[in-house]
Design an enzyme around this catalytic site. Structure first.
Site, PDB file in Angstrom:
ATOM      1  N   ARG A  55      -1.686 -15.015 -27.022  1.00 57.69           N
ATOM      2  CA  ARG A  55      -2.611 -15.241 -25.909  1.00 57.69           C
ATOM      3  C   ARG A  55      -3.071 -13.912 -25.318  1.00 57.69           C
ATOM      4  O   ARG A  55      -4.221 -13.753 -24.925  1.00 57.69           O
ATOM      5  CB  ARG A  55      -1.943 -16.093 -24.822  1.00 57.69           C
ATOM      6  CG  ARG A  55      -1.359 -17.364 -25.351  1.00 57.69           C
ATOM      7  CD  ARG A  55      -1.923 -18.648 -24.829  1.00 57.69           C
ATOM      8  NE  ARG A  55      -2.858 -18.594 -23.784  1.00 57.69           N
ATOM      9  CZ  ARG A  55      -2.647 -19.070 -22.553  1.00 57.69           C
ATOM     10  NH1 ARG A  55      -1.489 -19.598 -22.251  1.00 57.69           N
ATOM     11  NH2 ARG A  55      -3.589 -19.025 -21.667  1.00 57.69           N
ATOM     12  N   GLN A  87      -5.624 -20.296 -11.754  1.00 57.56           N
ATOM     13  CA  GLN A  87      -4.447 -20.750 -12.519  1.00 57.56           C
ATOM     14  C   GLN A  87      -4.391 -20.006 -13.845  1.00 57.56           C
ATOM     15  O   GLN A  87      -3.421 -20.138 -14.585  1.00 57.56           O
ATOM     16  CB  GLN A  87      -4.561 -22.250 -12.817  1.00 57.56           C
ATOM     17  CG  GLN A  87      -4.587 -23.112 -11.586  1.00 57.56           C
ATOM     18  CD  GLN A  87      -5.001 -24.528 -11.947  1.00 57.56           C
ATOM     19  OE1 GLN A  87      -4.166 -25.384 -12.237  1.00 57.56           O
ATOM     20  NE2 GLN A  87      -6.287 -24.794 -11.937  1.00 57.56           N
ATOM     21  N   HIS A 105      -0.407 -18.575 -11.163  1.00 55.00           N
ATOM     22  CA  HIS A 105       0.465 -18.826 -12.312  1.00 55.00           C
ATOM     23  C   HIS A 105       0.840 -17.541 -13.051  1.00 55.00           C
ATOM     24  O   HIS A 105       1.261 -17.596 -14.206  1.00 55.00           O
ATOM     25  CB  HIS A 105      -0.202 -19.811 -13.280  1.00 55.00           C
ATOM     26  CG  HIS A 105      -0.266 -21.216 -12.735  1.00 55.00           C
ATOM     27  ND1 HIS A 105      -1.048 -22.201 -13.281  1.00 55.00           N
ATOM     28  CD2 HIS A 105       0.360 -21.787 -11.681  1.00 55.00           C
ATOM     29  CE1 HIS A 105      -0.896 -23.330 -12.580  1.00 55.00           C
ATOM     30  NE2 HIS A 105      -0.053 -23.096 -11.594  1.00 55.00           N
ATOM     31  N   CYS A 113      11.463  -8.899 -15.610  1.00 52.21           N
ATOM     32  CA  CYS A 113      12.870  -8.919 -16.033  1.00 52.21           C
ATOM     33  C   CYS A 113      13.523 -10.185 -15.500  1.00 52.21           C
ATOM     34  O   CYS A 113      13.578 -10.392 -14.277  1.00 52.21           O
ATOM     35  CB  CYS A 113      13.606  -7.683 -15.527  1.00 52.21           C
ATOM     36  SG  CYS A 113      15.376  -7.756 -15.919  1.00 52.21           S
ATOM     37  N   CYS A 116      16.762  -8.944 -13.172  1.00 51.54           N
ATOM     38  CA  CYS A 116      16.705  -8.309 -11.845  1.00 51.54           C
ATOM     39  C   CYS A 116      15.359  -8.502 -11.152  1.00 51.54           C
ATOM     40  O   CYS A 116      15.197  -8.083 -10.001  1.00 51.54           O
ATOM     41  CB  CYS A 116      17.033  -6.817 -11.940  1.00 51.54           C
ATOM     42  SG  CYS A 116      15.701  -5.804 -12.637  1.00 51.54           S
ATOM     43  N   CYS A 135      16.973  -2.104 -14.939  1.00 52.66           N
ATOM     44  CA  CYS A 135      18.402  -2.457 -15.072  1.00 52.66           C
ATOM     45  C   CYS A 135      18.868  -2.467 -16.526  1.00 52.66           C
ATOM     46  O   CYS A 135      20.047  -2.715 -16.790  1.00 52.66           O
ATOM     47  CB  CYS A 135      18.678  -3.818 -14.422  1.00 52.66           C
ATOM     48  SG  CYS A 135      18.116  -5.227 -15.401  1.00 52.66           S
ATOM     49  N   ASN A 197     -17.293 -28.846 -13.250  1.00 52.05           N
ATOM     50  CA  ASN A 197     -16.555 -29.117 -14.488  1.00 52.05           C
ATOM     51  C   ASN A 197     -17.535 -29.686 -15.509  1.00 52.05           C
ATOM     52  O   ASN A 197     -18.665 -30.037 -15.179  1.00 52.05           O
ATOM     53  CB  ASN A 197     -15.423 -30.136 -14.196  1.00 52.05           C
ATOM     54  CG  ASN A 197     -14.310 -30.100 -15.244  1.00 52.05           C
ATOM     55  OD1 ASN A 197     -14.566 -30.130 -16.440  1.00 52.05           O
ATOM     56  ND2 ASN A 197     -13.076 -30.035 -14.774  1.00 52.05           N
ATOM     57  N   LEU A 198     -17.086 -29.791 -16.741  1.00 50.57           N
ATOM     58  CA  LEU A 198     -17.916 -30.434 -17.770  1.00 50.57           C
ATOM     59  C   LEU A 198     -18.031 -31.927 -17.499  1.00 50.57           C
ATOM     60  O   LEU A 198     -19.044 -32.550 -17.777  1.00 50.57           O
ATOM     61  CB  LEU A 198     -17.286 -30.243 -19.157  1.00 50.57           C
ATOM     62  CG  LEU A 198     -17.392 -28.884 -19.821  1.00 50.57           C
ATOM     63  CD1 LEU A 198     -16.704 -28.923 -21.181  1.00 50.57           C
ATOM     64  CD2 LEU A 198     -18.850 -28.462 -19.964  1.00 50.57           C
ATOM     65  N   GLU A 199     -16.940 -32.482 -16.987  1.00 48.59           N
ATOM     66  CA  GLU A 199     -16.896 -33.928 -16.725  1.00 48.59           C
ATOM     67  C   GLU A 199     -16.065 -34.169 -15.473  1.00 48.59           C
ATOM     68  O   GLU A 199     -15.200 -33.348 -15.142  1.00 48.59           O
ATOM     69  CB  GLU A 199     -16.280 -34.662 -17.920  1.00 48.59           C
ATOM     70  CG  GLU A 199     -14.951 -34.088 -18.335  1.00 48.59           C
ATOM     71  CD  GLU A 199     -14.499 -34.562 -19.706  1.00 48.59           C
ATOM     72  OE1 GLU A 199     -13.270 -34.678 -19.900  1.00 48.59           O
ATOM     73  OE2 GLU A 199     -15.364 -34.820 -20.558  1.00 48.59           O
TER      74      GLU A 199
HETATM   75  P1  NAD Z   1      -6.950 -27.644 -18.558  1.00 45.30           P
HETATM   76  O1  NAD Z   1      -7.081 -27.201 -19.987  1.00 45.30           O
HETATM   77  O2  NAD Z   1      -5.980 -28.712 -18.233  1.00 45.30           O
HETATM   78  O3  NAD Z   1      -8.380 -28.131 -18.067  1.00 45.30           O
HETATM   79  C1  NAD Z   1      -9.541 -27.405 -18.361  1.00 45.30           C
HETATM   80  C2  NAD Z   1     -10.685 -28.068 -17.634  1.00 45.30           C
HETATM   81  O4  NAD Z   1     -11.831 -27.262 -17.846  1.00 45.30           O
HETATM   82  C3  NAD Z   1     -11.012 -29.484 -18.140  1.00 45.30           C
HETATM   83  O5  NAD Z   1     -11.164 -30.328 -17.018  1.00 45.30           O
HETATM   84  C4  NAD Z   1     -12.344 -29.300 -18.883  1.00 45.30           C
HETATM   85  O6  NAD Z   1     -13.206 -30.419 -18.718  1.00 45.30           O
HETATM   86  C5  NAD Z   1     -12.924 -28.098 -18.170  1.00 45.30           C
HETATM   87  N1  NAD Z   1     -13.817 -27.271 -18.992  1.00 45.30           N
HETATM   88  C6  NAD Z   1     -13.702 -26.957 -20.313  1.00 45.30           C
HETATM   89  N2  NAD Z   1     -14.699 -26.153 -20.702  1.00 45.30           N
HETATM   90  C7  NAD Z   1     -15.474 -25.953 -19.598  1.00 45.30           C
HETATM   91  C8  NAD Z   1     -16.674 -25.225 -19.367  1.00 45.30           C
HETATM   92  N3  NAD Z   1     -17.282 -24.517 -20.326  1.00 45.30           N
HETATM   93  N4  NAD Z   1     -17.208 -25.247 -18.107  1.00 45.30           N
HETATM   94  C9  NAD Z   1     -16.623 -25.958 -17.100  1.00 45.30           C
HETATM   95  N5  NAD Z   1     -15.492 -26.676 -17.283  1.00 45.30           N
HETATM   96  C10 NAD Z   1     -14.927 -26.659 -18.509  1.00 45.30           C
HETATM   97  O7  NAD Z   1      -6.650 -26.308 -17.718  1.00 45.30           O
HETATM   98  P2  NAD Z   1      -6.153 -26.073 -16.234  1.00 45.30           P
HETATM   99  O8  NAD Z   1      -6.645 -27.165 -15.344  1.00 45.30           O
HETATM  100  O9  NAD Z   1      -6.447 -24.659 -15.927  1.00 45.30           O
HETATM  101  O10 NAD Z   1      -4.569 -26.254 -16.265  1.00 45.30           O
HETATM  102  C11 NAD Z   1      -3.773 -26.010 -17.303  1.00 45.30           C
HETATM  103  C12 NAD Z   1      -2.702 -24.918 -17.195  1.00 45.30           C
HETATM  104  O11 NAD Z   1      -2.800 -24.138 -18.364  1.00 45.30           O
HETATM  105  C13 NAD Z   1      -2.794 -23.948 -16.071  1.00 45.30           C
HETATM  106  O12 NAD Z   1      -1.521 -23.814 -15.568  1.00 45.30           O
HETATM  107  C14 NAD Z   1      -3.209 -22.624 -16.672  1.00 45.30           C
HETATM  108  O13 NAD Z   1      -2.395 -21.576 -16.170  1.00 45.30           O
HETATM  109  C15 NAD Z   1      -2.922 -22.760 -18.118  1.00 45.30           C
HETATM  110  N6  NAD Z   1      -3.976 -22.195 -19.004  1.00 45.30           N
HETATM  111  C16 NAD Z   1      -4.524 -20.943 -18.770  1.00 45.30           C
HETATM  112  C17 NAD Z   1      -5.519 -20.424 -19.630  1.00 45.30           C
HETATM  113  C18 NAD Z   1      -6.102 -19.041 -19.370  1.00 45.30           C
HETATM  114  O14 NAD Z   1      -5.448 -18.220 -18.736  1.00 45.30           O
HETATM  115  N7  NAD Z   1      -7.325 -18.742 -19.833  1.00 45.30           N
HETATM  116  C19 NAD Z   1      -5.927 -21.167 -20.734  1.00 45.30           C
HETATM  117  C20 NAD Z   1      -5.329 -22.424 -20.961  1.00 45.30           C
HETATM  118  C21 NAD Z   1      -4.372 -22.928 -20.083  1.00 45.30           C
END
Ligand code: NAD
Length: 226
Positions: A55, A87, A105, A113, A116, A135, A197-199
């Site tokens: 990642r 997040q 997050h 660590c 510690c 440590c 959001n997309l949906e």
């Molecule tokens: P999720 O994958 O559960 O949800 C992603 C949301 O984004 C969905 O509702 C989807 O419809 C929407 N989406 C997808 N493509 C989009 C776009 N182009 N434009 C607008 N909306 C779009 O992710 P989440 O809600 O962030 O939660 C999941 C957990 O996973 C979190 O704790 C997060 O820390 C972690 N996570 C982080 C990353 C990152 O750092 N890039 C990636 C994946 C998951």
């Protein structure tokens, strides 16, 4: 105007970083309970590090998109008091120049660590046996919040929600608590609530703007600043 924005994986999707639910994405190859829980780490630290190392490499190759850029403009605009909470564990909001940011997050770029609590800059490839610089314990983990752990900066976030005029959740499925509960907290405090959001998700939002973040977020920000 006081604005709280919560972003999720969807804001980074168009930068090429997979969301949680992507078909064929990293999360499909690695079951959640194995790579994003303290128990999974205790069982197989090498597997968990392999997941986050991958990642980290993907995130290093990614660039912020128009949604990250628009949120950086919003944060810098006069008369706007923005609390940007993410997040995401990538650093695309920072790269876009967001002036202040809360990583609830944690971050891929930081090592922690487990013995510690010292934090340091993450190497490109991290391993559990890397010694802690303070440590020397071989208990290195990524500084990310796993399921079952308490997210960071919750008091600061609660205080910002309490006084928000507007709350927006962008690209987040609303399935992971406590972040999924922020919309209800903001509503109780009297804020206008917007989902981008997309949906639509099931959250109690007053307004919904549907479409890809690189289109919807710049439009929403332009509307706020006009
Ligand atoms: P999720 O994958 O559960 O949800 C992603 C949301 O984004 C969905 O509702 C989807 O419809 C929407 N989406 C997808 N493509 C989009 C776009 N182009 N434009 C607008 N909306 C779009 O992710 P989440 O809600 O962030 O939660 C999941 C957990 O996973 C979190 O704790 C997060 O820390 C972690 N996570 C982080 C990353 C990152 O750092 N890039 C990636 C994946 C998951």
């Amino acid at each position: 105007m006081r604005i709280v924005v919560l972003t999720g994986a969807g804001v980074s999707a168009e930068s090429g970083l997979g969301t949680f639910r992507d078909k064929g994405g990293l999360w499909e190859a690695y079951p959640l309970e194995e790579v994003a829980t303290p128990e999974g780490f205790a069982r197989d630290p090498a597997r968990v590090h392999a997941f986050y190392n991958a990642r980290r490499e993907n995130a290093r190759a990614a660039a912020p998109n128009a949604a990250h850029d628009a949120l950086a403009r919003l944060g810098a605009a006069p008369g706007i008091d923005l609390t940007l909470v993410t997040q995401n564990i990538d650093d695309l909001h920072e790269q876009a120049g967001s002036p202040s940011l809360i990583h609830m997050h944690g971050r891929l770029t930081v090592a922690l660590c487990g013995a510690c609590g010292t934090r340091w800059e993450a190497p490109a490839v991290m391993s559990a046996t890397d010694p802690c610089p303070a440590c020397t314990a071989p208990a290195t983990r990524p500084d990310v919040v796993w399921f079952g752990e308490i997210p960071y900066h919750m008091e600061r976030i609660a205080a910002a929600l309490e006084r928000a005029d507007v709350f927006a959740a962008i690209g987040t499925s609303g399935e992971v608590y406590p972040a999924a509960g922020f919309v209800a907290e903001a509503r109780r405090a009297g804020a206008e609530t917007v989902e981008i959001n997309l949906e639509p998700t099931g959250g109690p939002f007053g307004r919904r703007i549907m479409g890809p973040a690189t289109e919807t977020v710049p439009r929403w920000v332009a509307g706020l600043l006009s």
